[in-house]
Design a protein around this motif. Structure first.
Motif, PDB file in Angstrom:
ATOM      1  N   TYR A   1       0.797  -1.234   0.000  1.00 57.89           N
ATOM      2  CA  TYR A   1       0.000   0.000   0.000  1.00 57.89           C
ATOM      3  C   TYR A   1       0.832   1.287   0.000  1.00 57.89           C
ATOM      4  O   TYR A   1       0.381   2.305  -0.484  1.00 57.89           O
ATOM      5  CB  TYR A   1      -0.905   0.056   1.239  1.00 57.89           C
TER       6      TYR A   1
ATOM      7  N   GLU B   1      -9.728   4.555  -0.746  1.00 62.86           N
ATOM      8  CA  GLU B   1      -9.346   3.321  -1.424  1.00 62.86           C
ATOM      9  C   GLU B   1     -10.168   3.157  -2.702  1.00 62.86           C
ATOM     10  O   GLU B   1     -11.042   2.303  -2.791  1.00 62.86           O
ATOM     11  CB  GLU B   1      -9.505   2.139  -0.483  1.00 62.86           C
TER      12      GLU B   1
ATOM     13  N   VAL C   1      -2.613  -1.790  -5.865  1.00 65.52           N
ATOM     14  CA  VAL C   1      -2.275  -2.570  -4.667  1.00 65.52           C
ATOM     15  C   VAL C   1      -2.350  -4.069  -4.976  1.00 65.52           C
ATOM     16  O   VAL C   1      -1.483  -4.852  -4.587  1.00 65.52           O
ATOM     17  CB  VAL C   1      -3.201  -2.209  -3.481  1.00 65.52           C
TER      18      VAL C   1
END
Ligand code: ADP
Ligand code: MG
Length: 192
Positions: free
Chosen positions: A98, A139, A147
């Motif tokens: 991340y 996100e 990711v």
């Protein structure tokens, strides 16, 4: 044995860890589960900071990188307990997947314990967002796609089993048991 579950939100880590723990206990193993970030003061701070609108900025990413590494230090001794199977929901591998910049995150986590087995619950970003109702606005799909790619590359560095997380809960659970069984001397064909 130290087993780590990784994968983007919605991949099913919490669901599958609970199921694996129950199955292992039914097979006579002692199991302890951990979650990163932990419930320490640093873990609380991390959760708060992740909600900030500027969480994506370089400055915050670096600060978060440091906090995650510090939080991890607090549970280092637990990972050394060889009397139990330790199952962790995330690890330093999350930081590598991340956070940026990669070299710096690697340096910070140089001494983090490597899993004996990594279970990567591999899921596409669209399904992730659908399963989590897109509750984590930072996100977004594009970031989660990156990711996911990072995870698949990172997986090559560890003893890893990749689990297709687009399958249903029970199919995933059976795939995970089959993947874990040989490491614990359980006959894989005996797993339903
Ligand atoms: P994670 O811990 O990786 O974020 P969870 O286990 O919390 O994932 O699952 C996120 C949501 O998706 C929950 O509502 C859960 O019930 C649902 N879910 C988990 N696994 C599956 C699956 N294989 N198929 C469909 N929905 C799932
Ligand atoms: Mg979870």
């Amino acid at each position: 044995m130290y087993i780590v579950f990784e994968g983007i939100d919605g991949a099913g880590k919490s669901t599958q860890i609970k199921m694996l723990k129950e199955w292992l206990e039914a097979n006579g193993f002692r199991v302890e589960t951990l979650v990163e970030p932990t419930d320490s003061e640093i873990g609380k701070l991390i959760r708060e900071m992740l909600q900030r609108p500027d969480a994506e900025t370089d400055k915050l990413q670096k600060t978060l990188g440091l906090l995650f590494a510090a939080d991890r230090m607090l549970i280092m001794d637990k990972l050394e307990d060889e009397s139990k199977i330790i199952i962790s929901d995330r690890s330093f591998i999350s930081s590598l997947a991340y956070q940026e910049p990669a070299e710096w995150i690697e340096e910070l986590n140089k001494y983090a314990k490597k899993p004996d087995l990594l279970l990567l619950l591999d899921l596409d970003s669209k399904t992730s967002v659908a399963r989590t109702d897109g509750k984590d606005t930072f996100e977004n799909e594009e970031y989660l796609t990156k990711v996911r790619e990072n995870y698949l590359k990172l997986a090559e560095n560890y003893t890893c089993e990749i689990i297709d997380a687009s399958n249903g809960i029970n199919k995933m659970s059976s795939d995970i048991k089959k993947a874990v069984a040989p490491y614990l001397g359980i006959c894989p064909d005996c797993v339903l």
